[in-house]
Write an enzyme that holds these catalytic residues in place. Structure first.
Site, PDB file in Angstrom:
ATOM      1  CG  ASP A 222      -1.807   1.161   1.346  1.00 16.32           C
ATOM      2  OD1 ASP A 222      -2.696   1.287   0.486  1.00 16.32           O
ATOM      3  OD2 ASP A 222      -1.626   1.974   2.285  1.00 16.32           O
TER       4      ASP A 222
ATOM      5  CD  GLU B  87      -2.253   2.205  -3.363  1.00 19.84           C
ATOM      6  OE1 GLU B  87      -3.446   2.483  -3.622  1.00 19.84           O
ATOM      7  OE2 GLU B  87      -1.777   2.237  -2.214  1.00 19.84           O
TER       8      GLU B  87
END
Length: 763
Positions: free
Chosen positions: A370, A406
């Site tokens: 993330d 990401e």
């Protein structure tokens, strides 16, 4: 447990074990007791606090650790076994202006705790500084003397699980990988066939009914939203909501207990951990890999005024990125209030240690990072040569698992798609935007009398995004498989909602619809929300592109063109799925998109642990047809290597072939020229990829993005007939034993508006 239920004793000294090796951080069973090591580089003293149950309350025994080299405090406590609750208390300077937040009144969670128990109860007790009735810092930032032990999660000492052997893993190669992003609870909370007591749990995810769906669908890897131990934000608790997605980590080694069965939770963290290991094992037996979405960019402690739960009280300036001025303020490049500082050796070590533990001891097969840009920052600047990425690429364990970035955060220069180093793959937001623009935004513009964009970006994405992934030290870069192609993810509209709503509807989140992105590139086909053609027809409670109603007291629009809208929406869903699953790159499907799941227009359902987020498996006929379509498309991808190129095409003809490895054509079968590529009025594109280099037939994709029926002439190619494998105009693919329609090269065929086709030319 409340604060008054904890009785303490003075700290006692503990043995200092000298082994000739650097201490392993955390609490580990060793010989007749437990070894403890914790980083607290600015502390004057650190106490290990053991919590023992005593007639319904807890008695706290404190042991003073010894200061070792490089700010690591350590010791050995005999007579401590598995299942022992514990925490840490840190003494030292209280100087918030300098970033120092030591407060021994706060029981802190060991960042390396393998198990957690108890609940985080937000209140004044969990803050290191004094707060007012709204939990805002009181004037002067004075330290709080309220004890937090009864209001925080505790670590639990667990034995080290055995190593998961390498031959127990599926080892699916990248060219056969299809990722399925899912939430542990949301996937199975309403899944028929999963017993009630297993729904929404780790065990439920590995139940035969769940596995049957995943295998029949054709995916190869389940990417789970965060399952690390987590904590809910105070503002959500005030609204009666929770952080459903789990992007608020409280422990990087311990699994979140609330996703375990009630039986495992009652038995304790060891049983929870075994349920997670069992889930991974059963998925492996079914040939499915497990990828974890991990959040090493920030923690659950929030911004400068947040609670003191672990890292803040241990070593605030050693773990978190600060601005370097006085008074010291946290640097927030994550949008959560804090950012872990990957300039710090111990932060990099913690992340690598955590990743290695989940691979070796739990058995997971990869990670999706993330806000991965934060992990590569030297302060404000991102570098793909960051030591953390070097560590991933060279680690003998981690370099052999799937690593997915990401590739952005909210800091300066945060968008870095395509710039991460091998062996990482990147979420490709450019693919997402190109697919949505071609099929949704541009047609919406056309209906309004305007023109959309040209076809250059779409073609680049169909071919594998060489502009992003062809660069690097190795010729050809990381290749097209490093592009994780997706149209939807947990964050944003579902696939069904993309064609049902032109605007977000996040009222259930309690923020007056201010949260969530406005850049959806969606299209409702001129009517917002669900539609029906018969006001007397019984309606269910679901949204999406079918004939369903919306919850929360609203009703669908009764529209005279309702049937056309419903058919058009379902066709657009198929167009997006076809683009995703037939393009070069590694596809990611969001759980529920294969059956048209709706979130009722909510594009930021992070706090919705309700039917809004859970997959509804009660399928209407159109949903069963959509499921059959996804299975068909994935079977095509599995059967035909021409759909899974591992290297970028050059546009040239390889030796022994008769056609270029990749060529582009207009509707009239003439090759696209420079003027065509820049003409926004050109809305038909044909892509011909040679299958000769991989021993397969030639793939022809034909996309009609216009609002009109088009006559399309198929290119000559290698001269063999074209078999029609799939047409997005089909509500459902034909039976498997049906002979595909055949069209000769040079023949002209009619295509309906906003449709795409896939042909195979067998030589």
């Amino acid at each position: 447990m409340t604060a008054s239920s904890v009785r303490t004793s003075p700290a006692r000294s503990v043995a200092q074990r000298v082994t000739g090796r650097a201490p392993a951080l955390g609490a580990h069973l060793w010989g007749d007791g437990v070894d403890v090591a914790v980083l607290a580089s600015h502390a004057s003293a650190v106490d290990l606090c053991l919590l023992d149950e005593d007639h319904g309350s807890f008695r706290e025994r404190r042991f003073a650790l010894h200061r070792g080299p490089h700010g690591v405090w350590q010791g050995h406590v005999p007579g401590v076994g598995a299942g022992q609750r514990y925490g840490l208390r840190v003494h030292g300077r209280w100087d918030p202006a300098a970033g120092l937040r030591h407060n021994p009144a706060k029981l802190l969670l060991d960042p390396y705790a393998r198990g957690v128990t108890g609940e985080l109860v937000h209140g004044p007790e969990v803050y290191g500084h004094a707060v007012d009735e709204d939990l805002a810092p009181a004037p002067g930032w004075s330290p709080s003397d309220l004890d937090s032990a009864g209001h925080v999660r505790h670590g639990v000492v667990l034995p080290e699980p055995p190593v998961v052997p390498a031959d127990a893993r599926p080892h699916v190669p990248w060219d056969r990988t299809v990722v399925y992003e899912a939430h542990v609870r949301g996937l199975t909370q309403r899944l028929p066939g999963v017993p009630e007591h297993l729904r929404g749990t780790y065990a439920g995810l590995a139940h035969p009914a769940t596995i049957a769906h995943l295998r029949e669908l054709g995916i190869t890897a389940v990417e789970l939203l965060p399952i690390h131990a987590t904590g809910d934000e105070p503002f959500l608790i005030e609204k009666g909501l929770t952080n459903y997605w789990g992007y608020n980590t409280l422990g990087f080694f311990a699994p979140e207990p609330r996703y375990a069965t009630e039986a495992a939770q009652a038995q304790g963290p060891a049983a929870v951990l075994e349920e997670v290991r069992g889930m991974v094992h059963l998925l492996h037996e079914a040939g499915l890999e497990v990828i974890l979405d991990v959040v090493y960019n920030h923690t659950a402690e929030g911004g400068d005024g947040g609670p003191a739960l672990s890292w803040r009280g241990l070593d605030n300036t050693g773990y978190y990125m600060h601005d370097g001025v006085r008074p010291a303020h946290l640097v927030d490049v994550t949008g959560t209030g804090n950012s872990l500082d990957f300039r710090r050796v111990r932060v990099v070590q913690m992340a690598l240690d955590s990743l290695r533990y989940w691979v070796e001891r739990i058995g997971v097969d990869g990670f999706r990072f993330d806000l991965a840009t934060t992990l590569g920052r030297h302060g404000a600047e991102f570098t793909p040569h960051h030591p953390f990425f070097v560590g991933l690429a060279t680690d003998p364990v981690l370099s052999h698992v799937k690593l997915i970035a990401e590739p952005w955060d909210v800091g300066p220069g945060g968008w870095r798609t395509g710039q991460f180093p091998a062996p990482m793959a990147d979420w490709n937001d450019r693919f997402r935007d190109a697919a949505r623009t071609f099929w949704l935004s541009d047609p919406a513009t056309g209906v309004a009398g305007g023109t959309g964009g040209d076809l250059r970006d779409l073609a680049t994405r169909l071919a594998g995004s060489a502009d992003l992934f062809a660069h690097g030290a190795v010729p050809g870069g990381r290749g097209p498989l490093a592009s994780i192609n997706y149209v939807t993810a947990h964050d944003g509209f579902t696939l069904a909602d993309l064609v049902t709503y032109s605007h977000k509807h996040n009222e259930a989140n309690g923020e007056d619809n201010r949260d969530g992105t406005d850049n959806n590139r969606s299209w409702n086909l001129e009517v917002e929300g669900p539609v029906t053609t018969d006001p007397l027809r019984p309606l269910d409670e679901r949204g999406g592109p079918g004939d369903a109603a919306v919850r929360a007291g609203t009703t669908p629009t009764v529209h005279e063109r309702g049937q056309d809208i419903l058919l058009g929406r379902r066709r657009e869903v198929r167009n997006l799925l076809g683009t995703l699953l037939l393009s070069a790159g590694t596809p990611m499907v969001t759980a529920g998109d294969e059956i048209g799941r709706s979130q009722l227009g909510n594009n930021n359902a992070y706090c919705q642990d309700t039917e809004i987020s859970w997959v509804d498996w009660d399928l209407r006929p159109w949903q069963a047809e959509l499921l059959a379509t996804v299975r068909h498309l994935l079977s095509l991808r599995r059967e035909h290597p021409v759909l899974r190129p591992a290297s970028f095409a050059t546009g040239h003809t390889v030796e022994g072939d008769s056609i270029p490895d990749l060529a582009w054509y207009r509707a009239d079968a003439e090759e696209m020229d420079a003027a065509d590529w820049h003409d926004s009025r050109v809305r038909v594109l044909q892509m011909l990829r040679s299958g000769y280099p991989v021993g397969d037939g030639d793939l022809l994709l034909v996309l009609n993005g216009s609002l009109d029926r088009q006559q399309v002439t198929l290119p000559q190619g290698a001269g063999a007939d074209y078999e029609l494998l799939w047409d997005s105009a089909w509500e459902c693919p034909p039976p498997e034993d049906t002979e595909p329609p055949v069209t000769a090269p040079g023949a002209t065929t009619a295509m309906e508006p906003l449709t795409m086709r896939a042909y195979l030319s067998r030589r």
